[in-house]
Design a protein around this motif. Structure first.
Motif, PDB file in Angstrom:
ATOM      1  N   PHE A 134      57.937  19.085  20.445  1.00 29.59           N
ATOM      2  CA  PHE A 134      56.511  18.747  20.428  1.00 29.59           C
ATOM      3  C   PHE A 134      55.774  19.431  21.573  1.00 29.59           C
ATOM      4  CE2 PHE A 134      57.657  14.715  18.042  1.00 29.59           C
ATOM      5  CZ  PHE A 134      57.215  15.222  16.832  1.00 29.59           C
ATOM      6  N   GLY A 135      56.433  19.568  22.710  1.00 34.66           N
ATOM      7  CA  GLY A 135      55.829  20.296  23.830  1.00 34.66           C
ATOM      8  C   GLY A 135      55.601  21.755  23.490  1.00 34.66           C
ATOM      9  N   CYS A 136      56.581  22.386  22.827  1.00 35.61           N
ATOM     10  CA  CYS A 136      56.435  23.787  22.420  1.00 35.61           C
ATOM     11  C   CYS A 136      55.310  23.949  21.402  1.00 35.61           C
ATOM     12  CB  CYS A 136      57.743  24.312  21.848  1.00 35.61           C
ATOM     13  SG  CYS A 136      59.013  24.561  23.085  1.00 35.61           S
ATOM     14  N   VAL A 137      55.230  23.017  20.471  1.00 39.00           N
ATOM     15  CA  VAL A 137      54.160  23.071  19.463  1.00 39.00           C
ATOM     16  C   VAL A 137      52.802  22.938  20.127  1.00 39.00           C
ATOM     17  CG1 VAL A 137      53.140  21.792  17.544  1.00 39.00           C
ATOM     18  CG2 VAL A 137      55.564  22.301  17.535  1.00 39.00           C
ATOM     19  N   ALA A 138      52.670  22.014  21.067  1.00 38.81           N
ATOM     20  CA  ALA A 138      51.391  21.819  21.750  1.00 38.81           C
ATOM     21  C   ALA A 138      51.020  23.056  22.564  1.00 38.81           C
ATOM     22  CB  ALA A 138      51.459  20.590  22.647  1.00 38.81           C
ATOM     23  N   LEU A 139      51.993  23.643  23.256  1.00 40.30           N
ATOM     24  CA  LEU A 139      51.712  24.858  24.026  1.00 40.30           C
ATOM     25  C   LEU A 139      51.274  25.996  23.114  1.00 40.30           C
ATOM     26  CD1 LEU A 139      54.551  24.899  26.700  1.00 40.30           C
ATOM     27  CD2 LEU A 139      52.103  24.642  27.084  1.00 40.30           C
ATOM     28  N   TYR A 140      51.929  26.168  21.977  1.00 39.82           N
ATOM     29  CA  TYR A 140      51.548  27.235  21.050  1.00 39.82           C
ATOM     30  C   TYR A 140      50.158  26.992  20.473  1.00 39.82           C
ATOM     31  CZ  TYR A 140      51.580  30.532  17.229  1.00 39.82           C
ATOM     32  OH  TYR A 140      51.249  31.558  16.383  1.00 39.82           O
ATOM     33  N   LYS A 141      49.883  25.738  20.090  1.00 36.27           N
ATOM     34  CA  LYS A 141      48.582  25.432  19.489  1.00 36.27           C
ATOM     35  C   LYS A 141      47.446  25.707  20.456  1.00 36.27           C
ATOM     36  CE  LYS A 141      45.845  21.657  17.517  1.00 36.27           C
ATOM     37  NZ  LYS A 141      44.735  22.520  17.379  1.00 36.27           N
ATOM     38  N   PHE A 142      47.574  25.177  21.675  1.00 39.67           N
ATOM     39  CA  PHE A 142      46.474  25.313  22.626  1.00 39.67           C
ATOM     40  C   PHE A 142      46.495  26.642  23.373  1.00 39.67           C
ATOM     41  CE2 PHE A 142      46.974  20.623  22.353  1.00 39.67           C
ATOM     42  CZ  PHE A 142      45.765  20.379  21.739  1.00 39.67           C
ATOM     43  N   GLY A 143      47.637  27.299  23.439  1.00 38.84           N
ATOM     44  CA  GLY A 143      47.728  28.554  24.165  1.00 38.84           C
ATOM     45  C   GLY A 143      47.558  29.789  23.304  1.00 38.84           C
TER      46      GLY A 143
END
Length: 79
Positions: free
Chosen positions: A31-40
């Protein structure tokens, strides 16, 4: 006497206990990787595309490419 001082190793349910901990860690990491990809990556890319197409004129771009001779089937405009 020294055998009584050492705790007995956990043999029953060890795999299930370890799996529970690792599964929770894996979900948090993913979930952390998904959030970083989405917002980054994804949101800035969507914003850049929206900004580009806000002022994009496809006809003007086509005419510029046609005058430059990019297309073989469409020749330059005859005067």
């Amino acid at each position: 006497m020294s055998a009584a001082l050492l705790p007995k190793p956990q043999m029953r349910g060890l795999l299930a206990k370890r799996l529970r901990i690792h599964i929770v860690g894996a979900f948090l990491f993913s979930f952390g990787c998904v959030a970083l990809y989405k917002f980054g990556v994804a949101d800035p890319r969507k914003k850049a595309y929206a900004e580009f197409y806000k002022n994009y004129d496809a006809t003007k771009e086509f005419e510029a490419m046609r005058k430059a001779g990019v297309f073989e089937s469409v020749g330059p405009k005859s005067p």
